[in-house]
Design a protein around this motif. Structure first.
Motif, PDB file in Angstrom:
ATOM      1  N   GLY A 215       0.794  -1.221   0.000  1.00 46.79           N
ATOM      2  CA  GLY A 215       0.000   0.000   0.000  1.00 46.79           C
ATOM      3  C   GLY A 215       0.828   1.273   0.000  1.00 46.79           C
ATOM      4  N   LEU A 216       2.149   1.140   0.206  1.00 43.51           N
ATOM      5  CA  LEU A 216       3.045   2.298   0.168  1.00 43.51           C
ATOM      6  C   LEU A 216       3.700   2.410  -1.209  1.00 43.51           C
ATOM      7  N   LYS A 217       3.642   3.582  -1.809  1.00 43.41           N
ATOM      8  CA  LYS A 217       4.340   3.798  -3.068  1.00 43.41           C
ATOM      9  C   LYS A 217       5.828   3.949  -2.788  1.00 43.41           C
ATOM     10  N   GLU A 218       6.646   3.692  -3.801  1.00 40.63           N
ATOM     11  CA  GLU A 218       8.089   3.878  -3.638  1.00 40.63           C
ATOM     12  C   GLU A 218       8.388   5.328  -3.270  1.00 40.63           C
ATOM     13  N   GLY A 219       9.210   5.500  -2.255  1.00 41.02           N
ATOM     14  CA  GLY A 219       9.547   6.850  -1.777  1.00 41.02           C
ATOM     15  C   GLY A 219       8.645   7.331  -0.668  1.00 41.02           C
TER      16      GLY A 219
END
Length: 231
Positions: A222-226
């Motif tokens: 659920g977390l985008k890269e960065g």
């Protein structure tokens, strides 16, 4: 997972440790009436107070009890404070955090080209707990290789007999699940240097992409890269 702090600390120590200014500059802040505690303007830099009660420029202090975050590390970033090594994972965080004492560090490292779950904290006890070989903290990786995977890898990696070149102690048993012809999930309970890549290399494979999906109980699903979240 917050750092344990002494209940009362000097104003100048609090502000310098949290990266607002040097201890020598605190008097300047106080003389400008920018610091208050419980609504009262503070003038004495040696006054001892609770960090959570301090307000500067009408705002509460930034994480007075410590920082622990989970970052979905992008490719191309290094887990180093040395900017000469390239873009740093710390460059993705608020600049003031790098002026804190202690300065936040990563709990273990990921290679420059590896993405995924990375813990960053100024809690030194937490770093030790998560990186100690005796703790057997689980780390789950999604691995993409250069040629079709063979089921014999599952048995080999789980056997506890695979020894990496240049080492005498075999790797601990690891759980490999083949997802498709070129992709597998690998769960380790140790963190040797370039371990995933070296394990596959012993069987003639080259790792083309590596993503750490979870570290301990923390997942970057659920977390985008960065992106990062506080823990």
């Amino acid at each position: 997972m917050k750092n344990s702090t002494k209940k009362y600390q000097r104003i100048d120590k609090i502000l310098s440790n949290l990266g607002y200014c040097s201890r020598s500059k605190v008097k300047e802040l106080l003389s400008e009436h920018r610091v208050s505690v419980m609504g009262k303007v503070i003038k004495n830099p040696s006054l001892k107070v609770e960090p959570s009660q301090v307000v500067i420029d009408n705002e509460a202090l930034d994480h007075p009890d410590g920082i622990t975050i989970l970052l979905n590390k992008p490719a191309g970033y290094v887990c180093s404070h040395n900017s000469s090594e390239g873009r740093r994972v710390y460059d993705l965080l608020p600049e003031r955090w790098m002026k804190r004492n202690p300065v936040p560090v990563t709990a273990g490292r990921l290679d420059k080209d590896t993405t995924g779950a990375l813990l960053i904290t100024d809690n030194t006890q937490l770093v030790h707990r998560l990186t100690s070989p005796r703790q057997h903290v689980q780390k789950k990786y999604r691995v993409t290789v250069d040629k079709p995977l063979n089921d014999t890898l599952i048995v080999l990696f789980s056997s506890g007999t695979l020894t990496l070149p240049g080492e005498e102690k075999p790797c601990l048993p690891a759980d490999l699940t083949i997802i498709d012809e070129y992709t597998a999930d690998l769960t380790l309970t140790e963190g040797r240097y370039h371990q995933v890549k070296r394990m596959f290399a012993t069987q003639g494979y080259s790792v083309e992409a590596l993503h750490r999906m979870s570290f301990a109980e923390y997942t970057v699903k659920g977390l985008k890269e960065g992106e990062w979240v506080e823990l």
